[in-house]
Scaffold this active site. Structure first.
Site, PDB file in Angstrom:
ATOM      1  N   GLU A 110       0.835  -1.182   0.000  1.00  0.00           N
ATOM      2  CA  GLU A 110       0.000   0.000   0.000  1.00  0.00           C
ATOM      3  C   GLU A 110       0.879   1.245   0.000  1.00  0.00           C
ATOM      4  O   GLU A 110       2.017   1.194   0.466  1.00  0.00           O
ATOM      5  CB  GLU A 110      -0.958  -0.001   1.185  1.00  0.00           C
ATOM      6  N   CYS A 165      -2.763 -13.303 -15.075  1.00  0.00           N
ATOM      7  CA  CYS A 165      -2.517 -12.741 -16.407  1.00  0.00           C
ATOM      8  C   CYS A 165      -3.715 -11.993 -16.986  1.00  0.00           C
ATOM      9  O   CYS A 165      -3.680 -11.573 -18.149  1.00  0.00           O
ATOM     10  CB  CYS A 165      -2.099 -13.863 -17.363  1.00  0.00           C
TER      11      CYS A 165
END
Length: 348
Positions: free
Chosen positions: A97, A123
């Site tokens: 974060e 992906c």
């Protein structure tokens, strides 16, 4: 999914500067190859990958994504104030974060009134982000948005090589789950989407279908196991053969459910862009879908498997080189470990 008002206004990409061939990787693994009596050339022969590219050591995904997103904004010709969302969708991100998207949003100079977040789905992260932005545009929440992502595969490949060189218990059988890790490359891509009233390209995103086969979630697993490997670089274990067949079966089912949504038959497809895994995967998938292999625009041979950036980067390069022409119906055929499948149709 059916879209009436969404256009693909720009596709951009940023290639890494350093080329690493499959031959060079095998030279590093020579002690392992010699001990296990593995033939040289195996990596390229099995995957079709001659080379892949890496960014400089220590390069953060957000740094490259910032460049790629800025390109997409500029290439779109849209006023920056129209962009109501920026999604960062690659597996690789700068830290836990805040979201890497925040750094990229700041670098691109986009307005405060917007959605800014990361999304991760192996992906398919960039395609998932593309769908979210398209939904927001279709709902009237935003006028335009960008999905961007950068995969930095250097640490995975180099970490895998080190692990293989230091594993005295390695056998011809136990080396197989590491094979897919050696096919990974790096790359960055971004897609700018907007409401049709702002579009000058007229490239319409028509819609598509998503399906999941989570029974197969354990076929490809990756992460950081510092206690096991002695460093913080990621490693990945992949049952390549099982993943290939499960993925192709899910793709076939998804494609059959996609065509009626788009009101297409196979004959309506002018060009296809697929997730770039390897030569065998592309051949088997196109056969299973009943599409000519020549419709696909491959980049895996010289870029390797670039994760979530693979399909949009291939689309961007194909469009830039004129391999996708105005009026073409383009099928975007994405598969990600998990397993998940996203198939979208666009009209250029």
């Amino acid at each position: 999914m059916r879209y009436q008002h969404v256009c693909i206004e720009a596709l951009s990409y940023t290639l890494p500067p350093h080329i690493v061939t499959s031959e060079e990787i095998e030279e590093q693994l020579a002690p392992v190859y010699d001990r296990l009596h593995l033939p040289t050339g195996r990596l390229e022969l099995m995957s079709g990958i001659k080379e892949r590219r890496f960014y400089d050591p220590g390069t953060l995904p957000g740094t490259i994504s910032s460049l790629t997103a800025q390109k997409a904004v500029e290439d779109s010709g849209l006023d920056r104030n129209l962009f109501g969302a920026l999604v960062h969708g690659s597996v690789c991100r700068d830290q836990m974060e805040p979201a890497t998207a925040c750094k990229v949003h700041h670098a691109a100079g986009l307005p405060q009134s917007g959605y800014v977040f990361d999304i991760s789905n192996a992906c398919l992260g960039l395609l998932n982000g593309m769908i979210i932005i398209a939904d927001l545009i279709e709902l009237g929440r935003i006028e335009a948005g960008i999905v961007v992502g950068t995969e930095t595969g250097r640490n995975l490949v180099e970490g895998t090589i080190d692990s293989l060189l230091h594993d005295d218990s390695l056998t011809r059988q136990s080396i197989k789950p590491a094979f897919a890790s050696l096919t990974i490359g790096s790359g960055s891509a971004a897609i700018a989407l907007c409401h049709e009233r702002h579009s000058t390209t007229g490239r319409r995103l028509l819609g598509g279908r998503v399906l999941a086969d989570t029974d197969s979630h354990a076929l490809c697993e990756g992460g950081v196991e510092q206690n096991l490997h002695g460093d913080a670089r990621p490693r990945m274990n992949t049952d390549s053969e099982a993943l290939l067949h499960a993925g192709v079966e899910l793709a076939a089912k998804t494609w059959e459910e996609t065509k009626p949504i788009l009101e297409w038959t196979n004959a309506d497809v002018d060009r296809a862009v697929t997730h770039q895994v390897g030569r065998a995967h592309r051949k088997l998938m196109m056969e299973r879908l009943g599409l000519p292999e020549g419709l696909d625009y491959p980049t895996v041979e010289w870029l390797g498997n670039t994760g979530a950036a693979a399909l949009p980067m291939a689309a961007a390069i194909a469009s830039e080189k004129g391999e996708i022409k105005p009026g073409d119906n383009v099928a975007m055929l994405g598969i990600g470990s998990g397993l998940n499948c996203i198939m979208l149709g666009a009209q250029w």
